[in-house]
Structure formats: structure tokens, C-alpha cells
Design a protein around this motif. Structure first.
Motif, short mmCIF file in Angstrom:
data_model
loop_
_atom_site.label_atom_id
_atom_site.label_comp_id
_atom_site.label_asym_id
_atom_site.label_seq_id
_atom_site.Cartn_x
_atom_site.Cartn_y
_atom_site.Cartn_z
N ARG A 1 0.83 -1.20 0.00
CA ARG A 1 0.00 0.00 0.00
C ARG A 1 0.86 1.25 0.00
O ARG A 1 1.93 1.30 0.61
N LEU A 2 0.35 2.29 -0.66
CA LEU A 2 1.06 3.55 -0.77
C LEU A 2 1.00 4.29 0.57
O LEU A 2 -0.06 4.39 1.20
N MET A 3 2.15 4.80 1.02
CA MET A 3 2.22 5.59 2.25
C MET A 3 2.84 6.95 1.94
O MET A 3 3.78 7.04 1.13
N VAL A 4 2.31 7.99 2.58
CA VAL A 4 2.84 9.33 2.42
C VAL A 4 3.42 9.77 3.76
O VAL A 4 2.70 9.85 4.76
N LEU A 5 4.72 10.05 3.81
CA LEU A 5 5.41 10.42 5.04
C LEU A 5 5.95 11.84 4.88
O LEU A 5 6.73 12.12 3.96
N ILE A 6 5.53 12.72 5.77
CA ILE A 6 5.93 14.12 5.69
C ILE A 6 7.13 14.35 6.61
O ILE A 6 7.06 14.09 7.81
N ASP A 7 8.23 14.83 6.03
CA ASP A 7 9.46 15.04 6.80
C ASP A 7 9.60 16.48 7.30
O ASP A 7 10.33 16.74 8.24
N GLY A 8 8.92 17.41 6.66
CA GLY A 8 9.02 18.80 7.09
C GLY A 8 8.59 19.74 5.99
O GLY A 8 8.13 19.32 4.92
N GLU A 9 8.71 21.04 6.28
CA GLU A 9 8.37 22.04 5.26
C GLU A 9 9.41 22.02 4.15
O GLU A 9 10.58 21.75 4.37
N HIS A 10 8.94 22.32 2.96
CA HIS A 10 9.83 22.35 1.81
C HIS A 10 10.54 23.70 1.73
O HIS A 10 9.90 24.75 1.79
N ALA A 11 11.84 23.65 1.61
CA ALA A 11 12.62 24.88 1.50
C ALA A 11 12.84 25.18 0.02
O ALA A 11 13.53 24.42 -0.68
N PRO A 12 12.25 26.25 -0.50
CA PRO A 12 12.44 26.59 -1.92
C PRO A 12 13.90 26.84 -2.23
O PRO A 12 14.66 27.34 -1.41
N LEU A 13 14.29 26.46 -3.44
CA LEU A 13 15.65 26.68 -3.87
C LEU A 13 15.93 28.16 -4.12
O LEU A 13 15.04 28.89 -4.55
#
Length: 257
Positions: A245-257
Motif C-alpha cells: 500500500r502507498l504511504m505518504v510520510l511528511i518530513d518537514g516544510e519544503h525549502a524553496p531553492l
């Protein structure tokens, strides 16, 4: 049986919530999840399809323009479950389901009672039938709201965050019921915030951002780290569990380049 929604635009004052949004053709037998960040326009889109807010564009169900058919006919075709039921009702739960049934057709009292009870029993909430609606918990009210939405046996079922107040067991029961209803030949569309739940239960995910469709397709094609960074602003991993099964794991906010 399919739903076609094209060029849907909605304004609230000067703010344009939806801007010419077109959905892919949504077919009977599938559960489609509308996902996206807060204020993306998901709930507004659902209400526009249900003809509950003024809008531009067209919504056609099985060749019928929902805006052009009589309200009574539309009530038979479309079941809508809002985020929350209005408070201040003096009715018991069973009476609210009976009222929803009678909104779509004339039916003798004893048949209405039996049909409403049958739906509540199927959803596991028969014990709540004689309870005042305002005395129920948020999760119990959501299950009663689902009973109201499906009691007329609609061909299109629209649900706005149906699992938000439910415990895990009730979530599984509700989502299993949605799968069953779709399999019987209905178009089922639900707004869900929980991407892990959407990944497990949806046939198709439509990702909405800034009033437009940003991406759509099978969960594995929509729930990608790149798209989640673009739309939600998060760094995420999308992996398979031991059961595939597909799992979505959030590691943190995305820092724009």
C-alpha cells in the motif's frame, strides 16, 4: 453513468475561488478524492456540482445538466454530505434521515420509517435512531449525515470531509461503504485531507491548487514528492508498506531553492 464538470468558476465578492476549473470525466464505479491545501476550492467545487452555490460552467450527470433539471429530480440523483450538520435541530436522528428521504419523493410513512432505519442499520448507527441530533458527538453526526446523503439511493454522491470527526473504526466503515456504493454503479466524489487515507481508498485523486486542477490520476501518479512540494510546500516520501500500500510520510516544510 459519468459526471462531467467543465469551466467551473465561483466568486465570493471580489475573490475568485474557482477559475474555469474542469474535472476529468468521473465514471461510475470509481471513488474520486478531491485533495489540496486549505482554501484551494475543494469544498466550493463540491457545492457547485451539487448546485448549492452560484457558479459559471456546466455539470452534466449521465447526459443531464444538473443546473437545468427540476430541484426534485436533482434531489433524487444527487446525495450531498456537508462537512457538518447544522446545530439547533429539535429532531431525533431517525427523523432527519426520513426528512432527507422525503425530500426526493413522496413515500408512505411506514415505508419511509423502514427505509431510513435500514440505512442507519447498514451504517451501524441504528442505536442512535431515537437520539436527539444535537446530543450526538461529531462523529455520530457525520454518520447520520451520510445516512441522509444515501437514503434516496442517489446516482452521484458528494461528500465533504466525511471522515474528519470519525475514529479509526468508523473511518474504515464509512470508506468501505463508499467503495461498495461506487461498485454498485454510482459516481462517488469525496474531499479528503488525509493523503494516506486517500492513497489507500481512492481510485483517482484530483489535486486542486489555487482554484485549478494541478494534477489528476491514480494515487501513485499524483502523490509524488515533487507534486507534494509544489502544492503543499512539504518535503515528503512516498513509499510502499509491506502489503504494497502507498504511504505518504511528511518530513518537514519544503525549502524553496
Amino acid at each position: 453513468m459519468s459526471l462531467i464538470a467543465r469551466d467551473i468558476s465561483v466568486r465570493f465578492g471580489a475573490r475568485r475561488v474557482l477559475d474555469g476549473l474542469t474535472l476529468p470525466e468521473l465514471k461510475a464505479g470509481e471513488v474520486t478524492v478531491l485533495a489540496g491545501p486549505n482554501a484551494a476550492g475543494k469544498s466550493t467545487l463540491l457545492r457547485a456540482i451539487a448546485q448549492l452555490v452560484p457558479h459559471q460552467g456546466s455539470t452534466v450527470l449521465d447526459g443531464k445538466d444538473l443546473a437545468r433539471i427540476p430541484a426534485l429530480d436533482r434531489a433524487r440523483l444527487v446525495g450531498f454530505m456537508p462537512q457538518t450538520l447544522p446545530s439547533g435541530s429539535s429532531l431525533i436522528a431517525l427523523e432527519t434521515v426520513i426528512a432527507a428521504l422525503r425530500a426526493g419523493r413522496s413515500i408512505p410513512a411506514h415505508q419511509a420509517d423502514a427505509a431510513a432505519m435500514a440505512v442507519m442499520d447498514k451504517l451501524g448507527i441504528a442505536a442512535l435512531a431515537l437520539e436527539p441530533l444535537d446530543s450526538l458527538s461529531g462523529g455520530q453526526r457525520q454518520m447520520v449525515s451520510l445516512a441522509q446523503a444515501i437514503v434516496r439511493d442517489p446516482r452521484l454522491l458528494l461528500l465533504d470531509e466525511p471522515t474528519s470527526a470519525l475514529d479509526l473504526a468508523r473511518q474504515v466503515r464509512l470508506l468501505s461503504e463508499l467503495r461498495r456504493l461506487a461498485a454498485e454503479g454510482r459516481v462517488v466524489v469525496a474531499v479528503l485531507h488525509d493523503l494516506a487515507v486517500a492513497a489507500q481508498w481512492a481510485d483517482r485523486i484530483v489535486l486542486i491548487h489555487d482554484g485549478h486542477v494541478h494534477a489528476e490520476g491514480a494515487p501513485e501518479s499524483v502523490l509524488t514528492p515533487a507534486l507534494l512540494a509544489q502544492v503543499y510546500g512539504v518535503d515528503a516520501r512516498v513509499e510502499r508498506c509491506s502489503r504494497g500500500r502507498l504511504m505518504v510520510l511528511i518530513d518537514g516544510e519544503h525549502a524553496p531553492l
